[in-house]
Design an enzyme around this catalytic site. Structure first.
Site, PDB file in Angstrom:
ATOM      1  N   GLY A  25     -24.183 -14.057 -64.699  1.00  0.00           N
ATOM      2  CA  GLY A  25     -23.732 -13.201 -65.971  1.00  0.00           C
ATOM      3  C   GLY A  25     -23.648 -13.711 -67.710  1.00  0.00           C
ATOM      4  O   GLY A  25     -24.096 -13.266 -68.261  1.00  0.00           O
ATOM      5  N   TYR A 173     -21.549 -10.281 -46.895  1.00  0.00           N
ATOM      6  CA  TYR A 173     -22.458  -9.984 -48.265  1.00  0.00           C
ATOM      7  C   TYR A 173     -24.111  -9.939 -48.249  1.00  0.00           C
ATOM      8  O   TYR A 173     -24.530  -8.570 -49.236  1.00  0.00           O
ATOM      9  CB  TYR A 173     -22.714 -12.021 -48.642  1.00  0.00           C
ATOM     10  CG  TYR A 173     -23.036 -11.985 -50.053  1.00  0.00           C
ATOM     11  CD1 TYR A 173     -22.303 -11.940 -51.024  1.00  0.00           C
ATOM     12  CD2 TYR A 173     -24.672 -13.131 -50.296  1.00  0.00           C
ATOM     13  CE1 TYR A 173     -23.320 -11.962 -52.520  1.00  0.00           C
ATOM     14  CE2 TYR A 173     -25.130 -13.054 -50.930  1.00  0.00           C
ATOM     15  CZ  TYR A 173     -24.633 -12.875 -52.393  1.00  0.00           C
ATOM     16  OH  TYR A 173     -25.089 -12.675 -53.806  1.00  0.00           O
TER      17      TYR A 173
END
Ligand SMILES: NC(=O)c1ccc[n+]([C@@H]2O[C@H](COP(=O)([O-])OP(=O)(O)OC[C@H]3O[C@@H](n4cnc5c(N)ncnc54)[C@H](OP(=O)(O)O)[C@@H]3O)[C@@H](O)[C@H]2O)c1
Length: 299
Positions: A25, A173
């Site tokens: 990010g 996940y």
């Protein structure tokens, strides 16, 4: 080979990157700032977002930066973030649903979802819906959902979505990362049906050195690195997200991924998705579930 140098001028564009204070990010936000965009760093810690801004601004890119608090583990906080954003901004060109958590000890979001399913999928479903009105009025807007090669082993277990019956960290996940692609694909179909001009597409960063592995013990980490054949630096892992966000040739309902070593390394290219991500029946059922539990209805 598509690299950061292929990013065209993004001046005038408003971008949100979730989880922009670390890893993929951070590199995504930095590259878009360097290309001239106004980038909102949507992070769960305001101080981390502010520290990240100080670090990025030191690099003299031509964009602008804004810090905002976004906790994807809390539906009220997501709505608050979106409401504040809509007060301040009239347009949203790019939404990058990047933030994520991997294999934490069994835990829940504030709303009672298993943490990975809740943050990685449910939170981004709600965020996208809360911001949809702005995306809809912004010409050429794009939504990028960040998945993982773990999606390959993902299955949506509708009988155990909150992990109340059992909890397996890696299974959950993989489920959440499959959910990201089912969501991205279903969103593009719904956008098309509504006649809106928004692109929704998927990206996955391959294998990178980031803090995502913080819950892995050392042996498991070393074994995973060996299995995938080594890790890339996060700037390279950010390229598929950037390609999906800005490349004029990128298309909706796709997955962009590193092109080498089974998707674990390389430079961005289209990666055909497996049947579990293309299943429209499961995607619809998952969408209906998310709609019902969040109360966020869109397009
Ligand atoms: N690294 C890889 O090799 C790899 C491989 C496949 C897919 N991915 C995907 O890439 C994305 C980015 O991961 P990364 O590798 O960059 O991991 P990272 O370094 O751990 O960064 C994750 C980011 O998500 C944020 N986040 C976690 N929980 C949040 C919450 N409740 N609300 C808001 N933000 C939250 C973190 O904030 P804090 O700093 O406050 O925790 C951090 O900014 C994830 O979706 C991950 O699944 C990564």
């Amino acid at each position: 080979m598509w690299t950061k140098d292929n990013i065209t001028d993004q001046t005038g564009k408003t971008v949100i990157v979730t989880g922009a204070n670390a890893g993929i990010g951070y590199e995504t936000a930095l590259a878009l700032y360097n290309a001239g965009a106004h980038v909102i760093l949507a992070c769960r810690s305001l101080s981390k977002a502010q520290e990240t801004i100080a670090k990025i601004e030191g690099q003299n890119g031509s964009g602008t930066l804004e810090a905002a608090i976004l906790d994807l583990a809390n539906l009220k906080a997501i709505k608050q973030f979106a409401d504040d954003f809509k007060q301040k901004h009239q347009q949203l060109h790019i939404l990058i649903n990047n933030a994520g958590v991997m294999i934490p000890p069994a835990s829940k979001t504030d709303d009672g979802f298993e943490l990975q399913f809740g943050v990685n999928f449910i939170g981004h479903y709600a965020l996208t819906g809360d911001l949809y009105p702005l995306l809809k009025v912004t010409p050429g807007s794009r939504i990028v959902s960040v998945s993982s090669m773990a999606y390959l082993r993902g299955e949506i277990d509708f009988d155990n979505l909150k992990s109340e019956k059992s909890y397996d960290p890696m299974r959950e996940y993989a489920q959440s990362k499959l959910a990201n692609l089912l969501f991205s694909n279903e969103l593009q179909r719904r956008i098309n049906a509504a006649g809106d001009q928004i692109m929704s597409t998927g990206a996955q960063p391959g294998a990178n050195k980031t803090e995502l592995s913080r819950h892995m013990d050392k042996d498991a980490y070393n074994a995973a690195v060996e299995r995938v054949g080594g890790l890339m630096e996060p700037w390279q892992g950010a390229l598929p997200s950037l390609y999906a966000a800005v490349n004029p040739n990128a298309k909706g309902g796709q997955l962009y991924s590193p092109d080498q070593d089974g998707g674990y390394r390389g430079y961005p290219a289209l990666l055909p998705m497996t049947a579990n991500a293309l299943d429209e029946t499961v995607a619809k059922k998952l969408w209906n579930y998310a709609e019902q539990v969040t109360g966020v209805v869109y397009p």
